[in-house]
Design an enzyme around this catalytic site. Structure first.
Site, mmCIF file in Angstrom:
data_model
loop_
_atom_site.group_PDB
_atom_site.id
_atom_site.type_symbol
_atom_site.label_atom_id
_atom_site.label_comp_id
_atom_site.label_asym_id
_atom_site.label_seq_id
_atom_site.Cartn_x
_atom_site.Cartn_y
_atom_site.Cartn_z
ATOM 1 N N ASP A 254 0.829 -1.216 0.000
ATOM 2 C CA ASP A 254 0.000 0.000 0.000
ATOM 3 C C ASP A 254 0.856 1.256 0.000
ATOM 4 O OD1 ASP A 254 0.852 -0.816 2.597
ATOM 5 O OD2 ASP A 254 -0.460 0.698 3.483
ATOM 6 N N GLU A 255 0.288 2.296 -0.491
ATOM 7 C CA GLU A 255 0.781 3.663 -0.305
ATOM 8 C C GLU A 255 2.276 3.855 -0.565
ATOM 9 O OE1 GLU A 255 -2.356 5.289 3.012
ATOM 10 O OE2 GLU A 255 -0.707 4.059 3.737
HETATM 11 C C1 TNX Z 1 -4.217 3.957 6.175
HETATM 12 S S1 TNX Z 1 -5.165 2.245 4.021
HETATM 13 C C2 TNX Z 1 -3.186 3.054 6.208
HETATM 14 C C3 TNX Z 1 -2.285 3.027 7.356
HETATM 15 C C4 TNX Z 1 -2.626 4.094 8.361
HETATM 16 C C5 TNX Z 1 -4.118 4.243 8.490
HETATM 17 C C6 TNX Z 1 -4.567 5.233 9.530
HETATM 18 C C7 TNX Z 1 -3.821 1.498 4.457
HETATM 19 C C8 TNX Z 1 -3.562 0.207 3.884
HETATM 20 N N1 TNX Z 1 -2.966 2.063 5.293
HETATM 21 O O1 TNX Z 1 -0.955 3.128 6.936
HETATM 22 O O2 TNX Z 1 -2.072 3.706 9.581
HETATM 23 O O3 TNX Z 1 -4.637 4.634 7.258
HETATM 24 O O4 TNX Z 1 -5.973 5.193 9.711
#
Ligand code: TNX
Length: 457
Positions: A254-255
């Protein structure tokens, strides 16, 4: 009171009721024909009959007996006949031990609570920018500098911490005794600042980053063009696969917001293959569905909203339903963790602890009143493996802070993941009296929980 179902001769009789008051016998029988995790439970004046498909079914029956005992005011079970089994094979809870480390005793307490709610997968988020939390042989810096940091915010001690291999073993043994499978996650290629602090040769420019204790996401990446990255990943995955009882290994995905699409896809193809080569089933957050090299049977974890944002609605131009669809399109399945329903680090209401980035606060009602089969209309029902609630811990440093955000919403999610699809939309009013009953028990046991306004506690 119902009459006791006559006991077939091959039943075993055990003297003790499983953790609940009953004057007479508990009769148990295993019959695989009943199905995985399924059970039939009959209670009468002085006896209980449990028939179960497997050991897990026996444990799920025990959880029901414990709940019946809560409802009993004369120390006896009410007379019931229950034929029960799960809607979804995967009913999970994710705990982030990377942003704040939480020790094995807290993890084991959470496992006990999960079993009470018939949840069956504990997903441990073991690495992130703020810390690495599992000892890996031959990689001492990961649990040296890499584990020494954690997010600022939340109560609890400063400094990080990590699980030894023995800790990981003990957690899995406790989980196994409750028929819960542990799903370990090492998040790559993003969320890796703690890795890069430990092994700067894996960074794109080779420059050692400063340790990170903030709460931003999306800035770190492993170097997809460096063979050393894949050697590192192979070492980590080999040990983790050997040490993990369950079939899954979660690789994050992710991200990685500053990575080029080409590097992201190059990395994922290799990372997926390295996991699959160990015989484990790869799991990844749904962004990884952009890859066209997803191994057959891999599992995606969908985290966008109950109503998926389209490319034009999304801040980064991502079509989330399309991304997630990459898994079923390549023969895989999906776990649903819509962030505006089951991200339990979100506050229930303004003024309470927790974050609110998804759709503002996430009241109990929002955790309960959604229908898994309606989230991704193009995905067939049999491609939905299950549902998982998630607790991210940027601001949660103590057991008490965890529990306050988990309860009661985890119970609501557990019920929707277990119970049959309803014929009419779920309404919080249906579950509220049962949550109040659980709440009285949590209160007796001194467990912190949120007094959600939808329930008459
Ligand atoms: C999203 S969506 C994240 C996390 C954060 C969280 C906080 C996703 C896979 N990852 O890295 O901790 O939001 O709510």
């Amino acid at each position: 009171m119902l009459p006791l179902v006559p006991a077939p001769r091959h039943l075993t009789r055990v003297a003790d009721a499983p953790g609940a008051p009953v004057a007479g016998d508990v009769v148990v029988e295993l019959d695989p024909a009943i199905g995985a995790e399924c059970y039939e439970l009959t209670t009468a004046a002085d006896a209980v009959l449990v028939r179960a498909g497997d050991d897990a079914g026996m444990l799920r029956a025990r959880a029901t007996l414990a709940q019946l005992a809560l409802a009993a005011d004369d120390g006896r079970y009410p007379a019931v006949r229950i034929v029960d089994g799960p809607r979804f094979a995967y009913r999970g809870f994710m705990l982030d031990v990377a942003r704040h480390f939480h020790p094995p005793r807290t993890i084991c307490e959470i496992l006990d609570l999960m079993a009470e709610l018939k949840l069956n997968h504990l997903h441990l988020h073991l690495s992130d920018d703020q810390g690495w939390r599992l000892a890996i042989d031959g990689r001492p810096e990961l649990t040296g500098i890499g584990a020494s940091t954690q997010c600022q915010g939340g109560a609890g001690p400063d400094g990080g911490g990590y699980l030894t291999r023995e800790d990981y073993r003990r957690i899995q043994d406790h989980a196994a005794s409750l028929a819960i499978t542990v799903v370990p996650e090492i998040d790559v290629p993003g969320h890796t600042n703690a890795v890069l602090v430990s092994y700067p040769e894996l960074a794109v420019d080779g420059v050692t980053p400063v340790p990170y204790e903030g709460a931003e996401v999306g800035f770190s990446q492993l170097d997809a063009a460096n063979e050393e990255t894949y050697r590192f990943w192979t070492e980590v995955v080999s040990q983790l696969a050997a040490d993990t009882d369950g079939p899954y290994l979660h690789l994050g995905g992710d991200e990685a917001l500053e990575m080029t699409e080409r590097d992201f896809l190059t990395f994922l193809e290799r990372a997926f293959a390295i996991v699959a080569a160990t015989g484990k089933t790869p799991v990844a957050w749904h962004e990884a569905g952009r890859s066209d090299a997803i191994p057959a049977g891999a599992v995606g974890q969908y985290w966008n909203f109950v109503r998926p944002r389209t490319a034009s609605e999304d801040r980064f131009g991502i079509d989330h339903a399309d991304c997630a669809g990459g898994f079923p399109r390549q023969g895989g399945r999906l776990i649903l963790s819509p962030s505006d329903a089951v991200y339990l680090d979100h506050r229930e209401a303004e003024g309470l602890p927790g974050v609110a980035w998804a759709a503002g606060p996430t009241p109990l009602r929002a955790s309960y009143e959604w229908e898994p089969s309606a989230v991704l209309p193009d995905v067939p029902d049999d491609a939905i493996l299950g549902v998982e609630a998630a607790l991210w811990t940027e601001y949660l440093g103590t057991r008490e802070e965890l529990l306050e955000l988990m309860l009661p919403r985890l119970a609501a999610v557990a019920e929707l993941a277990w119970s049959p699809a309803p014929h009419t939309p779920r309404r919080i009013e249906d579950i509220a009296p049962r949550l109040a009953e659980l709440g009285r028990d949590w209160q007796r046991r001194g467990l912190p929980f949120t007094r959600s306004t939808e329930v008459d506690w």
